[in-house]
Motif scaffolding. Sequence first.
Motif, PDB file in Angstrom:
ATOM      1  N   PHE A   1      -5.272  -9.616   5.732  1.00  0.00           N
ATOM      2  CA  PHE A   1      -6.293  -7.430   5.630  1.00  0.00           C
ATOM      3  C   PHE A   1      -6.456  -7.186   6.468  1.00  0.00           C
ATOM      4  O   PHE A   1      -7.308  -6.355   7.454  1.00  0.00           O
ATOM      5  CB  PHE A   1      -7.746  -7.734   4.684  1.00  0.00           C
ATOM      6  CG  PHE A   1      -7.835  -8.154   3.460  1.00  0.00           C
ATOM      7  CD1 PHE A   1      -7.208  -7.100   2.270  1.00  0.00           C
ATOM      8  CD2 PHE A   1      -7.937  -9.139   2.788  1.00  0.00           C
ATOM      9  CE1 PHE A   1      -7.870  -6.873   1.633  1.00  0.00           C
ATOM     10  CE2 PHE A   1      -6.962  -9.357   1.462  1.00  0.00           C
ATOM     11  CZ  PHE A   1      -7.488  -8.407   0.819  1.00  0.00           C
TER      12      PHE A   1
ATOM     13  N   ASN B   1      -6.481  -2.035  -2.608  1.00  0.00           N
ATOM     14  CA  ASN B   1      -6.797  -3.465  -1.768  1.00  0.00           C
ATOM     15  C   ASN B   1      -7.093  -4.700  -2.910  1.00  0.00           C
ATOM     16  O   ASN B   1      -6.486  -6.006  -2.056  1.00  0.00           O
ATOM     17  CB  ASN B   1      -8.046  -3.423  -1.117  1.00  0.00           C
ATOM     18  CG  ASN B   1      -7.713  -2.590   0.214  1.00  0.00           C
ATOM     19  OD1 ASN B   1      -6.179  -1.975   0.466  1.00  0.00           O
ATOM     20  ND2 ASN B   1      -8.956  -1.440   0.364  1.00  0.00           N
TER      21      ASN B   1
ATOM     22  N   GLU C   1     -12.457  -5.221  -0.968  1.00  0.00           N
ATOM     23  CA  GLU C   1     -12.825  -3.439  -1.346  1.00  0.00           C
ATOM     24  C   GLU C   1     -14.240  -3.240  -1.944  1.00  0.00           C
ATOM     25  O   GLU C   1     -14.891  -1.841  -2.113  1.00  0.00           O
ATOM     26  CB  GLU C   1     -12.288  -3.806  -3.273  1.00  0.00           C
ATOM     27  CG  GLU C   1     -11.817  -2.276  -3.789  1.00  0.00           C
ATOM     28  CD  GLU C   1     -10.957  -1.814  -3.428  1.00  0.00           C
ATOM     29  OE1 GLU C   1     -11.036  -0.880  -4.083  1.00  0.00           O
ATOM     30  OE2 GLU C   1      -9.774  -2.631  -3.087  1.00  0.00           O
TER      31      GLU C   1
ATOM     32  N   THR D   1       0.473  -1.195  -0.052  1.00  0.00           N
ATOM     33  CA  THR D   1      -0.204  -0.535  -0.209  1.00  0.00           C
ATOM     34  C   THR D   1       0.839   1.164  -0.377  1.00  0.00           C
ATOM     35  O   THR D   1       0.738   2.399  -0.534  1.00  0.00           O
ATOM     36  CB  THR D   1      -1.020  -0.103   0.848  1.00  0.00           C
ATOM     37  OG1 THR D   1       0.026  -0.055   2.414  1.00  0.00           O
ATOM     38  CG2 THR D   1      -2.125  -1.447   1.159  1.00  0.00           C
TER      39      THR D   1
END
Length: 411
Positions: free
Chosen positions: A239, A45, A367, A39
């Motif tokens: 995540f 994502n 997302e 990122t």
Amino acid sequence: MYSRRTGGQYSGQNWLRSFMFTVYGTSVLIVSYFPLFYTHLGFSNQQVGVLYSIGPLISILSNLFWSMISDRLGTIRKIMAILLAGQLVTAFMLARAEDFSTVVLILSLLYFFYYPIFPLADTMAIKIAQRHGRNFITIRVFGSLGYSFFALTIGYVLRATGTSSSIAVCIVIVAAALLITIGLKDVKRTEDDFPSSRKSTAKPPKGEGLKQILLQKEVLWFFGSVFVLAVGYRMNEAFLTISLKEMHAGDEIVGWALLASALSEIPVFFALSKYGDKFKELPLLAFASLMFALRFLFMSLANDPVAVIAIQAMHSISFGTFYVTAVRYITRIIPDHLRATGIAIFTVAWSSASGLLSGTFGGVIYENAGRTVFYIVAMCLSLLAFIGFLSKHLLDDDRIGAGRYFRKKGN
């Protein structure tokens, strides 16, 4: 003579403990901090999900490839040294990559050398523990301690130096692990590792191990349930750090969250290594799946980084119970001479195939539907695994009960 031999045995175990402690530092970086690094490079994502899924895709073949070579050649230490050397070279290459396509290519090479290390290290730990009359957990727990140490330390290091230093830290840890392999003692084959019909054979016939394992219905049911549970687990793993960043958590908070999960599993490891034999494996695996479902339900409701740290402590009764019980179940249903291949198949189900699906599938959900729906899906998958393990246990009990009934009728 006896004391020298005993000292040598303990020295070999200590080198392996040191190796486990160090090599799990790479796991902290690649699984938990690399997504933040991606990122930082400006990837979305969905792109992070794709990068995460590449590793499991590569590892499906690499795990089986390297473990079968290890079983065939009768060496684990040399294979792990080759894998770490490969990680070191590709990490240097990754440090210079910035665009998405280049990162995809180099990361694929890194994963080829990264994933097989852990099933091979576990296999060595299991064999050394068995041959020295010790419990596997007394060695494996140092992986959890190493993960805990590096999770916290790396968080503060990256806070001071920046997320861009992730690759440099990875290079240092991999180099240290490679140096430790010099002191490792390889696990030599004995006649007890083979069935009596093949004690005179030095190597198992090519391809026989994989076929012999996968033809067992009990094994397939187990791996199927493991795969379903793992998809939800890997979604959270991929995540978690991104979720924390969305809650405005710093790198040190990420480190504390990882520390909470790693440290919490240690007492469960020891408790189950001592008392786990009193319980059947499948009900314990069903219980662990239920705890995963509860954990992901809480994650779907959490909005505070401190709450996430507390939820991560549930790693103890979810993953801790699952891992020890799953290894115990594997050692019972898979013969010793196929142990590396069996552990590799378990890793494919738990990390590789599940990671492939969770990275791509999970990235799309996160997302487009958000974090809450993302964790609800992970919870549902855990409940499905709970049904799989429990139904297998109930079916086995029904068969045993029916067998006893008909034997009595026959008498």
